[in-house]
Design an enzyme around this catalytic site. Structure first.
Site, PDB file in Angstrom:
ATOM      1  N   LYS A 113       0.823  -1.210   0.000  1.00  0.00           N
ATOM      2  CA  LYS A 113       0.000   0.000   0.000  1.00  0.00           C
ATOM      3  C   LYS A 113       0.865   1.270   0.000  1.00  0.00           C
ATOM      4  CE  LYS A 113      -4.010  -2.254   0.584  1.00  0.00           C
ATOM      5  NZ  LYS A 113      -3.627  -3.659   0.670  1.00  0.00           N
TER       6      LYS A 113
HETATM    7  C1  LIG Z   1      -4.340  -4.800   0.245  1.00  0.00           C
HETATM    8  C2  LIG Z   1      -3.555  -6.043   0.170  1.00  0.00           C
HETATM    9  C3  LIG Z   1      -3.841  -7.043  -0.765  1.00  0.00           C
HETATM   10  C4  LIG Z   1      -5.013  -6.946  -1.716  1.00  0.00           C
HETATM   11  O1  LIG Z   1      -4.857  -5.942  -2.668  1.00  0.00           O
HETATM   12  P1  LIG Z   1      -6.142  -5.398  -3.468  1.00  0.00           P
HETATM   13  O2  LIG Z   1      -5.648  -4.241  -4.242  1.00  0.00           O
HETATM   14  O3  LIG Z   1      -7.127  -5.006  -2.418  1.00  0.00           O
HETATM   15  O4  LIG Z   1      -6.631  -6.517  -4.305  1.00  0.00           O
HETATM   16  C5  LIG Z   1      -3.015  -8.152  -0.807  1.00  0.00           C
HETATM   17  N1  LIG Z   1      -1.976  -8.296   0.064  1.00  0.00           N
HETATM   18  C6  LIG Z   1      -1.673  -7.358   0.972  1.00  0.00           C
HETATM   19  C7  LIG Z   1      -0.552  -7.606   1.908  1.00  0.00           C
HETATM   20  C8  LIG Z   1      -2.445  -6.205   1.065  1.00  0.00           C
HETATM   21  O5  LIG Z   1      -2.147  -5.276   1.985  1.00  0.00           O
END
Ligand SMILES: *Cc1c(COP(=O)(O)O)cnc(C)c1O
Length: 496
Positions: A113
């Site tokens: 993120k």
């Molecule tokens: C948010 C997240 C995901 C999923 O990503 P999306 O964009 O919501 O599909 C997968 N793995 C981790 C560690 C995340 O923080």
């Protein structure tokens, strides 16, 4: 480049307006009017650049109301050391001759993120300036664990902004909770809710569509915005690392320019894999996009049957950031596949709202099948995959990445597709040390700090600096509320 809503009539707005607004008034998501094309020559030019310069080039294609100087300033600030602990920012790790991991967790909160949320505060504050907004912005975040911390870190003490995070009380790891509840900064607030991520997301969406509340906040000098991947400013920086990974594979002589590769993405809200699809639409040579789910495999079912049905049991898993039954960004994919027909998408989403399901058939479904493949990985297989990969390759994955690796292996066995593949690695294994330790057969009793040390000892590696720094920090945010009280809590935070 102009933007339009997935549920609109084609009316267009600027990038700054789309980013400032987050969600469109009719409940749709903003998408670009078209996809700028990358030639083979452009990709080879990008290959000789640093990550931040690749990012500036690509963002400039989409953010036409931002100057290139502006964008370069932001990418330099976001994608640099020591903000990121690896100079490559998003490095590849080669597992074997056809398998690479794209490590997106070298940022300040150790999850992917950060790739977007280190940029979003720049994009959002600039967008507000560009549209002449005088109010302060309050960023509301519903998180399954990682977005919350990344947003707090990104917006911490940025003037003219406040950030408020709602996380499911029982749905995040010990380390994630510690990261959020100890967050510093004068403009932040963190609240646990009694419910799961979907409840938190629904609560935030309800706040956004509450005209009365917005009026009240307006009087108090606040405007609401979103840091979830429904915001275009969150999504556009994510396109960059797919292109960047391709460039790195060329540089490392793993592929020849033009060669197709596959990506496998551990998926929840469908934001990350949608960015891969957008990179493909821009001309990046991609064969298949493999969408990996945990036991909450609503997307796997959809990709198999064309039926999206959220009326099913919700599981709390060892990969909590993917514990989601309503994958918001699928709407953007459907919009693109189904001829950019806003009315058609409005109907599907209305059906999702009232019946909890919708169906996509015929040539639309065929087109999705041509590009995507889906698979599910059980809890047991997630842990097994971590252990065998560590023992065979000395490579330690987190639980989300393990889901993707297992699903890619299944896909390869089933199809015989030997295309070189990149697994998107979305979190540091330390962030989920509890489950990772149990996968390795180690003791995993104790608090988050103790487990971080145990994992560091066992693997003889250092705990990532931002996680080691949690030692001795006091929790500042201990409020837990029922979903019905989310609005009140927002008002309390903003109006005092
Ligand atoms: C948010 C997240 C995901 C999923 O990503 P999306 O964009 O919501 O599909 C997968 N793995 C981790 C560690 C995340 O923080």
């Amino acid at each position: 480049m102009q933007y339009q809503s997935t549920r609109g009539n084609g009316a267009q707005i600027t990038a700054a307006q789309a980013i400032a607004q987050g969600l469109s008034e009719n409940g749709g998501l903003y998408v670009p009017e078209n996809f700028p094309q990358l030639s083979e020559k452009t990709i080879s030019d990008l290959a000789s650049m640093s990550y931040k310069d690749r990012a500036a080039y690509i963002l400039d294609l989409y953010l036409s109301d931002f100057s290139i100087d502006e964008i370069s300033r932001y990418t330099s600030e976001a994608y640099s050391m020591p903000n990121f602990s690896n100079p490559a920012i998003a490095p590849l790790h080669k597992l074997d001759k056809s398998t690479h991991f794209l490590e997106l967790w070298h940022g300040p909160t150790c999850a992917f993120k950060d790739m977007a949320l280190q940029m979003l505060p720049h994009l959002l504050t600039a967008s507000l300036r560009k549209i002449g907004e005088k109010r302060q912005v309050c960023v509301l975040v519903a998180t399954s664990g990682d977005t919350g911390k990344a947003a707090l870190e990104g917006f911490c003490d940025i003037s003219g902004t406040k950030v408020m995070v709602f996380y499911p009380d029982e749905g995040v790891s010990d380390v994630q909770k510690l990261q959020m509840t100890t967050q510093e900064g004068e403009n932040v607030n963190v609240v646990a809710i009694e419910g799961n991520f979907d409840d938190a997301q629904a609560g935030v969406k309800a706040i956004f569509s509450d005209a009365h509340l917005q009026k009240e906040l307006d009087k108090a000098g606040f405007l609401l915005s979103s840091a979830n991947s429904i915001n275009w400013g969150r999504l556009v920086p994510q396109i960059v690392y797919y292109i960047s990974a391709y460039c790195d594979l060329i540089n490392q002589a793993e592929i020849t320019p033009g060669e197709k590769i596959n990506f496998c993405v551990p998926t929840g809200n469908f934001g990350n894999i949608l960015a891969a699809y957008y990179a493909m639409k821009m001309g990046l040579p991609i064969g298949k996009l493999v969408c990996a789910s945990n036991s909450n495999d609503v997307l796997t079912e959809f990709l198999k049957s064309g039926i999206y049905d959220k009326n099913r049991q919700f599981f709390t898993t060892v990969s909590p950031s993917m514990d989601i039954l309503v994958s918001s960004n699928l709407e953007r994919l459907l919009f693109d596949i189904m001829g950019r027909d806003g009315q058609c998408i409005s109907n599907l989403m209305a059906a999702l709202n009232t019946d909890g399901r919708y169906v996509v058939q015929g040539h639309f479904k065929d087109e999705i099948d041509r590009i995507f493949s889906g698979g599910m990985c059980s809890e047991e297989d997630t842990l097994k995959t971590i252990a065998t990969t560590y023992h065979e390759h000395k490579y330690l994955m987190d639980t989300h990445t393990a889901v993707a690796y297992k699903v890619l292996s299944d896909y390869r066995n089933k199809t015989g597709d030997e295309t070189k593949s990149v697994i998107v690695s979305t979190a540091s294994p330390f962030k989920f040390c509890d489950s990772v330790l149990s996968a390795l057969g180690c003791d995993n009793t104790g608090d988050g700090m103790k487990l971080l040390k145990l994992l560091a000892q066992y693997t003889q590696t250092d705990t990532p600096t931002p996680l080691a720094a949690l030692e001795g920090k006091k929790a500042r945010f201990l409020t837990s509320i029922s979903i019905d009280n989310m609005k009140t809590e927002v008002l309390k935070f903003l109006k005092g």
